[in-house]
Design a protein around this motif. Structure first.
Motif, short mmCIF file in Angstrom:
data_model
loop_
_atom_site.label_atom_id
_atom_site.label_comp_id
_atom_site.label_asym_id
_atom_site.label_seq_id
_atom_site.Cartn_x
_atom_site.Cartn_y
_atom_site.Cartn_z
N GLY A 136 0.80 -1.21 0.00
CA GLY A 136 0.00 0.00 0.00
C GLY A 136 0.84 1.26 0.00
N ARG A 145 -5.58 6.15 -5.24
CA ARG A 145 -6.63 5.89 -4.24
C ARG A 145 -7.15 7.19 -3.66
NH1 ARG A 145 -7.02 6.16 0.93
NH2 ARG A 145 -4.79 6.65 1.14
N PRO A 160 -16.37 4.50 0.22
CA PRO A 160 -15.95 3.17 0.66
C PRO A 160 -16.64 2.03 -0.08
CG PRO A 160 -16.22 4.59 2.56
CD PRO A 160 -16.76 5.34 1.37
N VAL A 165 -9.87 -3.57 -2.39
CA VAL A 165 -8.43 -3.57 -2.14
C VAL A 165 -7.88 -4.98 -2.27
CG1 VAL A 165 -6.68 -3.23 -0.34
CG2 VAL A 165 -8.49 -1.53 -0.67
N MET A 173 -1.69 -1.47 4.44
CA MET A 173 -2.87 -1.23 3.62
C MET A 173 -4.03 -2.12 4.05
SD MET A 173 -3.09 -1.26 -0.50
CE MET A 173 -4.46 -0.51 -1.36
N SER A 177 -7.37 -0.22 5.22
CA SER A 177 -8.53 -0.38 4.35
C SER A 177 -9.74 -0.89 5.13
CB SER A 177 -8.21 -1.34 3.21
OG SER A 177 -7.16 -0.84 2.42
N ARG A 178 -9.49 -1.79 6.08
CA ARG A 178 -10.60 -2.29 6.89
C ARG A 178 -11.13 -1.18 7.80
NH1 ARG A 178 -10.60 -7.81 5.94
NH2 ARG A 178 -8.60 -8.64 5.22
N TYR A 182 -13.73 -0.03 3.44
CA TYR A 182 -13.80 -0.27 2.00
C TYR A 182 -14.62 -1.53 1.70
CZ TYR A 182 -10.26 3.37 1.35
OH TYR A 182 -9.57 4.56 1.34
N VAL A 185 -11.81 -6.31 1.04
CA VAL A 185 -10.35 -6.43 1.10
C VAL A 185 -9.99 -7.87 0.82
CG1 VAL A 185 -8.26 -6.14 2.47
CG2 VAL A 185 -10.17 -4.54 2.77
#
Length: 534
Positions: A136, A145, A160, A165, A173, A177-178, A182, A185
């Motif tokens: 990431g 992003r 989101p 991802v 990342m 991301s969590r 988003y 993942v």
């Protein structure tokens, strides 16, 4: 088409006959698929121990298929049918060849050119973004992003819900991301390097979302794997590896040409795999991606090996010097990966590291932090500014003179590298300069779009043999795009990437001439005209 087949003649056949019996006797193939890290010597053992997961990619990736298919169906119900992939190197090249060969649309954003970024941001109502990076931290991917999340929010779209991802488990990342909520993942096997990741989540998620039948892709790879893991003299992976890395003397320019294979862009994927895996410690084999009519295909140069991608019927036709190979897309991906593992052993290098890639990244970071004033041009000719060392240019004030000065540095066994830092979709016609320079010099010419080539042949140019001369092309633009949360724009970023890489090449004593097009249309036309008149 799922079988693999190969025919070789001349030096390639001699290399196969010389090296494959030893590889079979030493059980190279079975040890590779048992993930034995000792195959490349003690110096490479630590790296190899955490980079051989690709040999088991089919089994590890199978559970992803229903998840990808479900997410694609969910997006379709919401009216999301356009997918943009933000990724670099292996994270973008594999999905690009998979989707293009399948005839499905995927916008691959592997550039920091503001005009290409602007095109990627079109039709947000129907778009989802796939952010693909092992850590990431890749600047190009992170910047994309950021700009997409901002654009979604400004368009009144729940950002989101539109971001998917792909990353390594436990990476920065992954957790970020969590936390950001988003949409999904996906994590891949961390024991796979980026350029070997075609059949992991990095290759499969964006391809599957775009509409590719990734289950069929894995079926083809599984069938090929059964052949490739066998300690047998008919093993196509062993044969291809012996041909690529075992000729004597070494034919270190590998000309990759599609002569009838049903794939689009396979050579661009193979280019990164070969260059980044082998170009180090002053050695390596240089992939040269060409079209069927390119001068290199028939040059007969003693340091050139032509590798043709053909269909099943053509592979057995009578041929001259070189290699013909055929198979399914996934099968050939596996075969080339095995071949590069063989090349690493033959050249006595670690095929899994990339020691010179970071140097250009570091130079870019330094320039972005310092924001120095642009260096003045040595001369301006029409719509093109000329830069280079005083010693190299030797008084050149026109583009023909600058090119002549650069090509005068080309050694007998050398190559020319053309590197263009701007929108590869809008200005694809610039690639025709490759054939023009190849005909003029009689030597292999590579063409790379920046910054994506930095994650591909960029390793070879700095770590491989000191044989190249480098033509860097940049371009002015009236468009720029801010990067939210970062104190520089995409225009500043791509400028720093070009400046940084040119500096690193110069530090490695590589001759570099830099041409900046003050107007893209006029500059491209002028440069192609000059190259055609050399």
């Amino acid at each position: 088409m799922s079988s693999l087949s190969l025919q070789a003649a001349g030096a390639a056949r001699e290399a196969i006959d010389t090296h494959v019996p030893r590889l079979v006797a030493e059980n190279f193939a079975s040890k590779l698929f048992d993930q034995d890290p000792a195959l490349w010597g003690s110096a490479a053992q630590e790296e190899a121990a955490i980079r051989l997961g690709w040999t088991d990619a089919v089994r590890v990736s199978r559970p992803l298929v229903p998840e990808i298919e479900q997410l694609r169906h969910d997006f379709a119900r919401e009216g999301v049918t356009r997918f943009v992939l933000a990724g670099m190197g292996g994270s973008s090249l594999a999905p690009e060849v998979i989707t293009r060969s399948a005839g499905v649309d995927l916008f691959v954003l592997d550039s920091t050119d503001p005009e290409m970024v602007t095109k990627a941001l079109e039709d947000l109502e129907h778009t989802a973004l796939v952010v693909s990076s092992k850590s990431g931290s890749t600047v190009e991917t992170d910047s994309a992003r950021r700009v997409f999340v901002n654009a979604f929010e400004r368009a009144g779209i729940d950002a989101p819900s539109r971001v998917v991802v792909v990353t390594d488990p436990g990476s920065p990342m992954d957790s970020a991301s969590r936390e950001a909520g988003y949409r999904k993942v996906f994590t891949a096997d961390p024991n796979v390097g980026g350029r070997f990741s075609a059949l992991t989540a990095f290759g499969l998620v964006p391809s599957g979302l775009a509409g590719v039948d990734v289950a069929a892709l894995l079926d083809d790879a599984e069938e090929a794997t059964e052949m490739l893991r066998e300690d047998d003299e008919n093993n196509i992976g062993l044969q291809l590896g012996a041909a690529l890395g075992g000729t004597s003397p070494l034919r270190d320019k590998i000309v990759l040409v599609n002569q009838g294979a049903p794939f689009v862009g396979f050579a661009d994927w193979a280019e990164q795999l070969i260059a980044e895996s082998t170009g180090k410690s002053g050695t390596g084999v240089l992939p040269v991606v060409v079209n069927d009519a390119a001068p290199e295909v028939t040059s007969g140069a003693p340091d050139v090996l032509v590798v043709s991608l053909v269909d099943d019927e053509a592979v057995t036709e009578e041929q001259g010097e070189g290699v013909r190979v055929a198979g399914s897309l996934a099968g050939l991906m596996m075969a080339f990966e095995v071949a590069i593992a063989v090349v690493g052993q033959l050249l006595r290098i670690d095929p899994f590291n990339q020691p010179d890639v970071e140097s250009a990244k570091a130079a870019t970071r330094e320039l972005l932090a310092a924001k120095p004033e642009p260096s003045p041009a040595a001369a301006t000719d029409g719509a093109i500014e000329i830069r280079g060392s005083e010693q190299l240019l030797d008084g050149a004030t026109t583009v023909p003179e600058a090119l002549a000065a650069l090509l005068a540095q080309l050694p007998e066994n050398g190559y020319v590298s053309v590197q263009a830092y701007f929108d590869r979709l809008e200005w694809a016609q610039l690639e025709s300069i490759r054939d023009l320079l190849a005909r003029h010099t009689g030597r292999p010419v590579t063409f790379g779009w920046g910054p994506r080539f930095l994650h591909s042949t960029g390793q070879y140019h700095k770590g491989g043999p000191e044989q190249g001369v480098y033509l860097q092309i940049t371009a002015a633009t009236g468009t720029d795009v801010d990067i939210p949360g970062i104190p520089f724009t995409f225009g500043e970023l791509i400028g720093a990437q070009a400046d940084g890489d040119a500096g690193v090449l110069s530090d490695h004593h590589r001759p570099v001439v830099r041409l900046r097009l003050t107007d893209r249309a006029e500059g491209v036309a002028q440069l192609l005209r000059v190259a055609s008149e050399l």
